[in-house]
Design an enzyme around this catalytic site. Structure first.
Site, PDB file in Angstrom:
ATOM      1  N   HIS A  17       0.841  -1.208   0.000  1.00  0.00           N
ATOM      2  CA  HIS A  17       0.000   0.000   0.000  1.00  0.00           C
ATOM      3  C   HIS A  17       0.874   1.256   0.000  1.00  0.00           C
ATOM      4  O   HIS A  17       0.589   2.228  -0.708  1.00  0.00           O
ATOM      5  CB  HIS A  17      -0.863   0.056   1.277  1.00  0.00           C
ATOM      6  CG  HIS A  17      -1.915  -0.998   1.389  1.00  0.00           C
ATOM      7  ND1 HIS A  17      -2.081  -1.761   2.522  1.00  0.00           N
ATOM      8  CD2 HIS A  17      -2.879  -1.399   0.519  1.00  0.00           C
ATOM      9  CE1 HIS A  17      -3.105  -2.586   2.356  1.00  0.00           C
ATOM     10  NE2 HIS A  17      -3.597  -2.397   1.144  1.00  0.00           N
ATOM     11  N   LYS A  41     -18.849  -5.539   8.727  1.00  0.00           N
ATOM     12  CA  LYS A  41     -17.641  -6.355   8.611  1.00  0.00           C
ATOM     13  C   LYS A  41     -16.689  -6.057   9.763  1.00  0.00           C
ATOM     14  O   LYS A  41     -16.226  -4.920   9.919  1.00  0.00           O
ATOM     15  CB  LYS A  41     -16.951  -6.022   7.273  1.00  0.00           C
ATOM     16  CG  LYS A  41     -16.463  -7.241   6.534  1.00  0.00           C
ATOM     17  CD  LYS A  41     -16.029  -6.853   5.151  1.00  0.00           C
ATOM     18  CE  LYS A  41     -14.683  -7.468   4.815  1.00  0.00           C
ATOM     19  NZ  LYS A  41     -14.165  -7.004   3.540  1.00  0.00           N
ATOM     20  N   ARG A  90      -2.082  -5.514  -8.568  1.00  0.00           N
ATOM     21  CA  ARG A  90      -0.984  -6.460  -8.387  1.00  0.00           C
ATOM     22  C   ARG A  90      -0.922  -7.434  -9.550  1.00  0.00           C
ATOM     23  O   ARG A  90      -0.042  -7.371 -10.379  1.00  0.00           O
ATOM     24  CB  ARG A  90      -1.146  -7.216  -7.054  1.00  0.00           C
ATOM     25  CG  ARG A  90      -0.843  -6.358  -5.831  1.00  0.00           C
ATOM     26  CD  ARG A  90      -1.329  -6.994  -4.578  1.00  0.00           C
ATOM     27  NE  ARG A  90      -2.777  -7.219  -4.651  1.00  0.00           N
ATOM     28  CZ  ARG A  90      -3.525  -7.621  -3.647  1.00  0.00           C
ATOM     29  NH1 ARG A  90      -2.983  -7.872  -2.479  1.00  0.00           N
ATOM     30  NH2 ARG A  90      -4.815  -7.776  -3.794  1.00  0.00           N
ATOM     31  N   SER A 128      -2.877  -7.755   2.897  1.00  0.00           N
ATOM     32  CA  SER A 128      -3.085  -7.683   4.352  1.00  0.00           C
ATOM     33  C   SER A 128      -3.529  -9.045   4.877  1.00  0.00           C
ATOM     34  O   SER A 128      -3.103  -9.482   5.946  1.00  0.00           O
ATOM     35  CB  SER A 128      -4.156  -6.641   4.678  1.00  0.00           C
ATOM     36  OG  SER A 128      -3.777  -5.381   4.209  1.00  0.00           O
TER      37      SER A 128
END
Ligand code: PNS
Length: 164
Positions: A17, A41, A90, A128
């Site tokens: 990030h 969430k 990515r 992450s």
């Protein structure tokens, strides 16, 4: 003033990030890192913790501002008077999801562009989720997150293990 919004979960912020953020900050006068707050969430770190981690590791960069938002990203982007949304790419596997989001966001507000920055090769495999998984299983996450984030991550894992 050119403003970009870099949205995400950042649970927690990774070196991947930060690579995107540093590069994006050269394209805008201000880049707002916007941590999504989704009450449905439950994350590993709380929103306040994620914001604090981001503030700590970006404080050297005066163009970066850290914030959080709830609801529709485009409502937030328009409120901030930003011209663009920044996302990191990515691998090809990111593409479908990112394309869908970019097109939906374009439908909601065509004047806001989505800009993709391709991840530096050394961060392509970083997420992450994977970092949390490896750290929880006792693996080495050196170089994948800033030292402060690593410290906070390991501290939280210890606390969780203690309460299990
Ligand atoms: O880091 P992430 O989890 O890939 O980030 C996803 C995020 C926060 C950018 C995305 O879930 C989002 O924009 N959520 C807000 C809801 C929204 O605006 N949905 C419509 C656009 S697809």
């Amino acid at each position: 003033m050119r403003i970009g919004v870099y949205p995400g979960s950042f649970d927690p912020v990774t070196n991947g990030h930060l690579d995107i953020l540093e590069r994006a900050s050269k394209l805008f006068d201000q880049i707002i890192v916007a941590v999504i707050h989704n009450p449905q969430k439950k994350g590993f770190f709380s929103i306040e913790e994620r914001v604090e981690l981001l503030q700590k590791v970006t404080r050297h960069n005066p163009r970066v501002l850290v914030d959080s938002f709830t609801g529709l990203l485009m409502d937030y982007v328009v409120k901030q008077k930003a011209q663009a949304i920044v996302r990191g790419l990515r691998a090809v596997s990111d593409f479908d999801y990112e394309m869908q989001m970019a097109l939906m966001n374009n439908k909601l507000c065509p004047s806001v562009e989505t800009i993709f920055i391709v991840s530096s090769p050394q961060y392509i495999y970083i997420s992450s989720t994977k970092i949390k998984e490896v750290a929880m299983l006792g693996g080495c996450i050196d170089g994948l997150v800033p030292p402060y984030v690593e410290h906070k991550l390991l501290e939280k894992i210890q606390v969780r293990k203690g309460t299990d």
